[in-house]
Scaffold this motif. Structure first.
Motif, PDB file in Angstrom:
ATOM      1  N   LEU A   1       0.800  -1.216   0.000  1.00 36.41           N
ATOM      2  CA  LEU A   1       0.000   0.000   0.000  1.00 36.41           C
ATOM      3  C   LEU A   1       0.834   1.268   0.000  1.00 36.41           C
ATOM      4  O   LEU A   1       0.450   2.258  -0.638  1.00 36.41           O
ATOM      5  CB  LEU A   1      -0.929  -0.017   1.224  1.00 36.41           C
ATOM      6  CG  LEU A   1      -1.955   1.103   1.368  1.00 36.41           C
ATOM      7  CD1 LEU A   1      -2.898   1.137   0.168  1.00 36.41           C
ATOM      8  CD2 LEU A   1      -2.744   0.936   2.670  1.00 36.41           C
ATOM      9  N   ASP A   2       1.972   1.267   0.683  1.00 36.85           N
ATOM     10  CA  ASP A   2       2.644   2.549   0.884  1.00 36.85           C
ATOM     11  C   ASP A   2       4.168   2.470   0.944  1.00 36.85           C
ATOM     12  O   ASP A   2       4.818   3.325   1.548  1.00 36.85           O
ATOM     13  CB  ASP A   2       2.115   3.208   2.163  1.00 36.85           C
ATOM     14  CG  ASP A   2       2.155   2.274   3.361  1.00 36.85           C
ATOM     15  OD1 ASP A   2       2.826   1.221   3.280  1.00 36.85           O
ATOM     16  OD2 ASP A   2       1.495   2.590   4.369  1.00 36.85           O
ATOM     17  N   ARG A   3       4.740   1.464   0.279  1.00 36.35           N
ATOM     18  CA  ARG A   3       6.201   1.390   0.192  1.00 36.35           C
ATOM     19  C   ARG A   3       6.591   1.120  -1.261  1.00 36.35           C
ATOM     20  O   ARG A   3       5.797   0.565  -2.039  1.00 36.35           O
ATOM     21  CB  ARG A   3       6.774   0.305   1.115  1.00 36.35           C
ATOM     22  CG  ARG A   3       6.430   0.547   2.583  1.00 36.35           C
ATOM     23  CD  ARG A   3       7.081  -0.486   3.484  1.00 36.35           C
ATOM     24  NE  ARG A   3       8.492  -0.221   3.690  1.00 36.35           N
ATOM     25  CZ  ARG A   3       8.970   0.594   4.632  1.00 36.35           C
ATOM     26  NH1 ARG A   3       8.140   1.256   5.433  1.00 36.35           N
ATOM     27  NH2 ARG A   3      10.272   0.773   4.770  1.00 36.35           N
ATOM     28  N   VAL A   4       7.816   1.532  -1.610  1.00 34.28           N
ATOM     29  CA  VAL A   4       8.248   1.444  -3.011  1.00 34.28           C
ATOM     30  C   VAL A   4       9.721   1.070  -3.103  1.00 34.28           C
ATOM     31  O   VAL A   4      10.485   1.206  -2.142  1.00 34.28           O
ATOM     32  CB  VAL A   4       8.035   2.791  -3.740  1.00 34.28           C
ATOM     33  CG1 VAL A   4       6.559   3.145  -3.809  1.00 34.28           C
ATOM     34  CG2 VAL A   4       8.827   3.905  -3.077  1.00 34.28           C
TER      35      VAL A   4
ATOM     36  N   VAL B   1       6.857   6.124   1.307  1.00 34.59           N
ATOM     37  CA  VAL B   1       6.653   7.200   0.339  1.00 34.59           C
ATOM     38  C   VAL B   1       7.280   8.493   0.815  1.00 34.59           C
ATOM     39  O   VAL B   1       7.834   9.260   0.018  1.00 34.59           O
ATOM     40  CB  VAL B   1       5.144   7.379   0.069  1.00 34.59           C
ATOM     41  CG1 VAL B   1       4.875   8.639  -0.747  1.00 34.59           C
ATOM     42  CG2 VAL B   1       4.593   6.169  -0.660  1.00 34.59           C
ATOM     43  N   ALA B   2       7.206   8.774   2.119  1.00 33.76           N
ATOM     44  CA  ALA B   2       7.785  10.013   2.637  1.00 33.76           C
ATOM     45  C   ALA B   2       9.281  10.078   2.350  1.00 33.76           C
ATOM     46  O   ALA B   2       9.818  11.140   1.986  1.00 33.76           O
ATOM     47  CB  ALA B   2       7.531  10.119   4.137  1.00 33.76           C
ATOM     48  N   GLU B   3       9.982   8.969   2.465  1.00 36.16           N
ATOM     49  CA  GLU B   3      11.416   8.940   2.167  1.00 36.16           C
ATOM     50  C   GLU B   3      11.667   9.110   0.677  1.00 36.16           C
ATOM     51  O   GLU B   3      12.616   9.779   0.257  1.00 36.16           O
ATOM     52  CB  GLU B   3      12.004   7.617   2.662  1.00 36.16           C
ATOM     53  CG  GLU B   3      13.523   7.539   2.543  1.00 36.16           C
ATOM     54  CD  GLU B   3      14.087   6.268   3.141  1.00 36.16           C
ATOM     55  OE1 GLU B   3      15.158   5.817   2.676  1.00 36.16           O
ATOM     56  OE2 GLU B   3      13.449   5.733   4.077  1.00 36.16           O
TER      57      GLU B   3
ATOM     58  N   TRP C   1      13.779  12.016  -6.725  1.00 38.57           N
ATOM     59  CA  TRP C   1      12.333  12.258  -6.871  1.00 38.57           C
ATOM     60  C   TRP C   1      12.029  13.750  -6.972  1.00 38.57           C
ATOM     61  O   TRP C   1      11.130  14.161  -7.706  1.00 38.57           O
ATOM     62  CB  TRP C   1      11.576  11.643  -5.696  1.00 38.57           C
ATOM     63  CG  TRP C   1      10.073  11.677  -5.912  1.00 38.57           C
ATOM     64  CD1 TRP C   1       9.184  12.522  -5.350  1.00 38.57           C
ATOM     65  CD2 TRP C   1       9.336  10.843  -6.798  1.00 38.57           C
ATOM     66  NE1 TRP C   1       7.921  12.279  -5.800  1.00 38.57           N
ATOM     67  CE2 TRP C   1       7.982  11.228  -6.708  1.00 38.57           C
ATOM     68  CE3 TRP C   1       9.675   9.792  -7.657  1.00 38.57           C
ATOM     69  CZ2 TRP C   1       6.978  10.626  -7.427  1.00 38.57           C
ATOM     70  CZ3 TRP C   1       8.669   9.180  -8.365  1.00 38.57           C
ATOM     71  CH2 TRP C   1       7.331   9.598  -8.262  1.00 38.57           C
ATOM     72  N   LYS C   2      12.782  14.570  -6.240  1.00 44.46           N
ATOM     73  CA  LYS C   2      12.586  16.018  -6.353  1.00 44.46           C
ATOM     74  C   LYS C   2      12.896  16.489  -7.765  1.00 44.46           C
ATOM     75  O   LYS C   2      12.208  17.374  -8.299  1.00 44.46           O
ATOM     76  CB  LYS C   2      13.464  16.745  -5.348  1.00 44.46           C
ATOM     77  CG  LYS C   2      13.024  16.572  -3.903  1.00 44.46           C
ATOM     78  CD  LYS C   2      13.981  17.261  -2.945  1.00 44.46           C
ATOM     79  CE  LYS C   2      13.557  17.052  -1.489  1.00 44.46           C
ATOM     80  NZ  LYS C   2      14.507  17.685  -0.543  1.00 44.46           N
ATOM     81  N   SER C   3      13.918  15.893  -8.394  1.00 45.10           N
ATOM     82  CA  SER C   3      14.245  16.255  -9.775  1.00 45.10           C
ATOM     83  C   SER C   3      13.125  15.834 -10.720  1.00 45.10           C
ATOM     84  O   SER C   3      12.754  16.571 -11.634  1.00 45.10           O
ATOM     85  CB  SER C   3      15.566  15.589 -10.196  1.00 45.10           C
ATOM     86  OG  SER C   3      16.636  16.097  -9.427  1.00 45.10           O
TER      87      SER C   3
ATOM     88  N   SER D   1      -0.690   9.886  -1.714  1.00 46.98           N
ATOM     89  CA  SER D   1       0.451  10.399  -0.952  1.00 46.98           C
ATOM     90  C   SER D   1       1.513  11.010  -1.852  1.00 46.98           C
ATOM     91  O   SER D   1       2.395  11.724  -1.374  1.00 46.98           O
ATOM     92  CB  SER D   1       1.061   9.275  -0.104  1.00 46.98           C
ATOM     93  OG  SER D   1       1.481   8.200  -0.931  1.00 46.98           O
ATOM     94  N   LEU D   2       1.443  10.726  -3.178  1.00 50.92           N
ATOM     95  CA  LEU D   2       2.392  11.334  -4.122  1.00 50.92           C
ATOM     96  C   LEU D   2       1.858  12.659  -4.676  1.00 50.92           C
ATOM     97  O   LEU D   2       2.606  13.398  -5.313  1.00 50.92           O
ATOM     98  CB  LEU D   2       2.658  10.384  -5.295  1.00 50.92           C
ATOM     99  CG  LEU D   2       3.312   9.036  -4.966  1.00 50.92           C
ATOM    100  CD1 LEU D   2       3.409   8.189  -6.222  1.00 50.92           C
ATOM    101  CD2 LEU D   2       4.679   9.246  -4.351  1.00 50.92           C
ATOM    102  N   MET D   3       0.572  12.929  -4.452  1.00 50.40           N
ATOM    103  CA  MET D   3      -0.052  14.119  -5.043  1.00 50.40           C
ATOM    104  C   MET D   3       0.257  15.357  -4.208  1.00 50.40           C
ATOM    105  O   MET D   3       0.280  15.316  -2.977  1.00 50.40           O
ATOM    106  CB  MET D   3      -1.563  13.925  -5.151  1.00 50.40           C
ATOM    107  CG  MET D   3      -1.953  12.785  -6.065  1.00 50.40           C
ATOM    108  SD  MET D   3      -3.763  12.531  -6.081  1.00 50.40           S
ATOM    109  CE  MET D   3      -3.894  11.135  -7.189  1.00 50.40           C
ATOM    110  N   ALA D   4       0.448  16.463  -4.894  1.00 49.09           N
ATOM    111  CA  ALA D   4       0.776  17.721  -4.222  1.00 49.09           C
ATOM    112  C   ALA D   4      -0.449  18.367  -3.600  1.00 49.09           C
ATOM    113  O   ALA D   4      -0.347  19.067  -2.585  1.00 49.09           O
ATOM    114  CB  ALA D   4       1.442  18.681  -5.207  1.00 49.09           C
TER     115      ALA D   4
END
Length: 474
Positions: free
Chosen positions: A80-83, A115-117, A124-126, A172-175
Motif C-alpha cells: 500500500l505505501d512502500r516502493v 513514500v515520505a522517504e 524524486w525532487k528532480s 500520498s504522491l499528489m501535491a
C-alpha cells in the motif's frame, strides 16, 4: 525504455553470462507483466489481480546515448505505501549520476522505502520539478558510457494512473488533494450515515464489531482504514469518500446492525368463555345479565340491553372472558325491580353463593325458583350533577314517613360535578330530593328544598331499586 524493452535488453546482456535457470525465471517474470498504460513519458505495468498486484512505473527518456544500455528509472510499488526506486541495472551500470542544472549527484537504487522517504530523495525532487535532468552511467566491463535525457515528467499523471490501476496509496504522491476534500464535503453525508460508514470500515479493516460513537467527520484513524479498505476491495485507494464508496460502506454498516430475533407468528388464542344454562321455573319472565365478579362491571350484554328468559324456558349463554376472570350471573323477576332475585341481583351488586365461575371453568346449570330466590334490600340511587356556580347542600326526604337521608335534620355537601347517593328505603315509599346554597337555608333552592317544603316537578320517585338523575343549574 519500457519494462518490456528492459526485459529484452537484459536477456541479451545475460545470454552468455548467467545460467539457463536464471534466464528462464527472468523470462517468466517479464512475460507475466501486463502493460496497463503507456505514453511517451512513462509506462505502467503490473503483476497480479487489481487488489493485490505489484506495479512498475518505467520512465522513458526523450533522448538517449547508447540507448540500449542507457540507465533506466523505475518505481516499483510494494503493497500500500512502500516502493523501490530502481536506478539502472547493477550488472550493467556503475557510477550512476543525476545531472541537473549542471550539478552532478550520485544516485542508486533504494529498496522498500516509505513514500515520505521517496519524496525527500534528490532523484524524486528532480522528477517532480518537471525540469530537464539526465541519468548517466559508466558501463561495466569498460564498455564506455550511456545516458538518458528526461523532461516534462508529470508526477500527478503518474499518481493518477497508479491510483487507477494499482492497490497503492497514490494520493500520498499528489501535491494537492483539496479538491477531494471539497467533494467529500459536497456529499453532505448525514451523521447517522457516517456512523454506519465508520462502523463498516472498523469491521472490515480492524475487525471491530462495536458500533462507533456518532461524530460529524472521519478521524485520521478512519481515513487510514478507508485507505486500506479501498485497496483491499479493488477500488481507487483514497483517504476520502466518494459517492460510490460512501454508498457501499453505508450498506455494509447497516448490515452490521443486530437483526431482531425472528418471532414465531402468534397463533390467536381461542376465545375463552363460561357457559350458563339457566332455567326459569317461576310464573313470570326473568331478566338476566352477567358481571365481572371482582369489579361488578357489566360484561354481557351491553348496558342498554338485557337478556330475558320466559316462563318455563331455558336460557343458554356463552359469555366470552379473559383467563382468570370471574363471571357471575345476576337475575330478577322482570316485573319488580326489587322483587325475587338470584345471583348478584338486578344491578350485579349483591353477594351470592355458587353464582360465579372462573373463565374457562365448568359450565353452570341453575334453576330459578322462588325457593332459591332472595328479596334484595330496597334501595334507590340518585345521581345529581351540581352544574351551578356555587357549593350546595342536599338531602332526601320520605313523603310516606317522617324520615330523611342522611337524617331528617342532616344534609350532604354537594361539590361541583356529579354526586351519587344510594338510599336504603322501604319498598315503594315516595322520596324527594331538596337542595339549597350551602349555609343559606332561605336562599335559592332546587327540587323540594330544605325539609321538602317546596313544590317541584321530577324531583320525587318511589323506592323501586332504580337509579335516577338530576342536573342543577343557576
Amino acid at each position: 525504455m519500457s519494462g518490456q524493452d528492459q526485459c529484452a535488453m537484459t536477456r541479451r546482456w545475460i545470454s552468455g553470462a548467467v545460467s539457463a535457470l536464471f534466464a528462464i525465471a527472468l523470462s517468466v517474470q517479464c512475460a507475466a507483466a501486463e502493460v496497463l498504460f503507456k505514453n511517451d513519458r512513462f509506462e505502467l505495468s503490473g503483476l497480479g489481480s487489481r487488489s493485490s498486484r505489484s506495479c512498475t512505473v518505467s520512465l522513458a527518456p526523450t533522448v538517449a546515448f547508447n540507448a540500449d544500455l542507457a540507465p533506466t528509472l523505475r518505481l516499483v510499488t510494494r503493497g500500500l505505501d512502500r516502493v523501490d526506486l530502481v536506478v539502472g541495472e547493477a550488472r550493467l551500470h556503475a557510477e550512476i549520476q543525476l545531472v541537473q542544472n549542471n550539478v552532478r549527484r550520485p544516485v542508486s537504487t533504494r529498496e522498500n522505502i516509505p513514500v515520505a522517504e521517496l519524496k525527500n530523495s534528490e532523484l524524486w525532487k528532480s522528477i517532480g520539478s518537471q525540469k530537464v535532468f539526465f541519468l548517466t552511467a559508466r558501463l561495466t566491463e569498460d564498455r564506455g558510457h550511456a545516458s538518458g535525457r528526461y523532461e516534462r515528467v508529470n508526477v500527478e499523471d503518474i499518481a493518477e494512473k497508479l491510483e487507477q490501476f494499482c492497490p497503492f496509496d497514490a494520493e500520498s504522491l499528489m501535491a494537492d488533494v483539496s479538491g477531494r476534500e471539497r467533494f467529500e464535503r459536497f456529499l453532505s453525508i448525514s451523521q447517522s450515515d457516517l456512523t454506519y460508514v465508520r462502523w463498516a470500515l472498523q469491521s472490515a479493516v480492524a475487525g471491530s464489531s462495536s458500533k462507533p460513537d456518532s461524530r460529524a467527520s472521519l478521524s485520521e484513524a478512519d481515513r487510514d482504514n478507508l485507505r486500506k479498505y479501498t485497496a483491499r476491495n479493488g477500488l481507487p485507494v483514497s483517504r476520502f469518500l466518494t459517492a460510490a464508496t460512501a454508498r457501499k460502506l453505508k450498506e455494509e454498516g447497516l448490515a452490521l446492525e443486530p437483526k431482531p430475533e425472528a418471532k414465531a407468528p402468534e397463533v390467536p388464542e381461542e376465545p375463552r368463555r363460561v357457559d350458563f344454562a339457566l332455567i326459569n321455573s317461576v310464573d313470570e319472565p326473568i331478566q338476566i345479565a352477567f358481571y365481572d365478579g371482582d369489579t361488578r362491571a357489566r360484561v354481557d350484554p351491553e348496558e342498554s340491553k338485557i337478556y330475558r328468559i320466559d316462563k318455563g324456558a331455558t336460557g343458554n349463554y356463552g359469555v366470552t372472558c379473559t383467563p382468570g376472570q370471574l363471571i357471575c350471573y345476576g337475575a330478577s323477576v322482570k316485573s319488580d325491580p326489587i322483587g325475587a332475585s338470584w345471583g348478584t341481583g338486578r344491578a350485579g351488586k349483591d353477594s351470592c353463593t355458587n353464582c360465579c365461575r372462573r373463565c374457562g371453568g365448568a359450565p353452570v346449570r341453575q334453576t330459578f325458583d322462588l325457593a332459591s330466590s332472595y328479596t334484595p334490600t330496597p334501595t334507590i340511587t340518585w345521581n345529581i350533577e351540581n352544574a351551578t356556580s356555587r357549593t350546595l347542600s342536599v338531602a332526601f326526604y320520605s313523603q310516606t314517613r317522617h324520615w330523611g337521608w342522611p337524617n331528617w335534620d342532616k344534609n350532604w355537601t354537594m361539590n361541583k360535578g356529579n354526586n351519587s347517593h344510594t338510599l336504603n328505603c322501604i319498598k315503594n315509599e315516595k322520596i324527594c330530593y331538596g337542595a339549597w346554597v350551602l349555609g343559606q337555608a332561605k336562599g335559592p333552592h332546587w327540587g323540594a328544598g330544605m325539609y321538602a317544603k317546596e313544590a317541584c316537578k321530577g324531583c320525587c320517585t318511589s323506592c323501586d331499586g332504580g337509579t335516577y338523575t338530576a342536573r342543577l343549574v343557576d
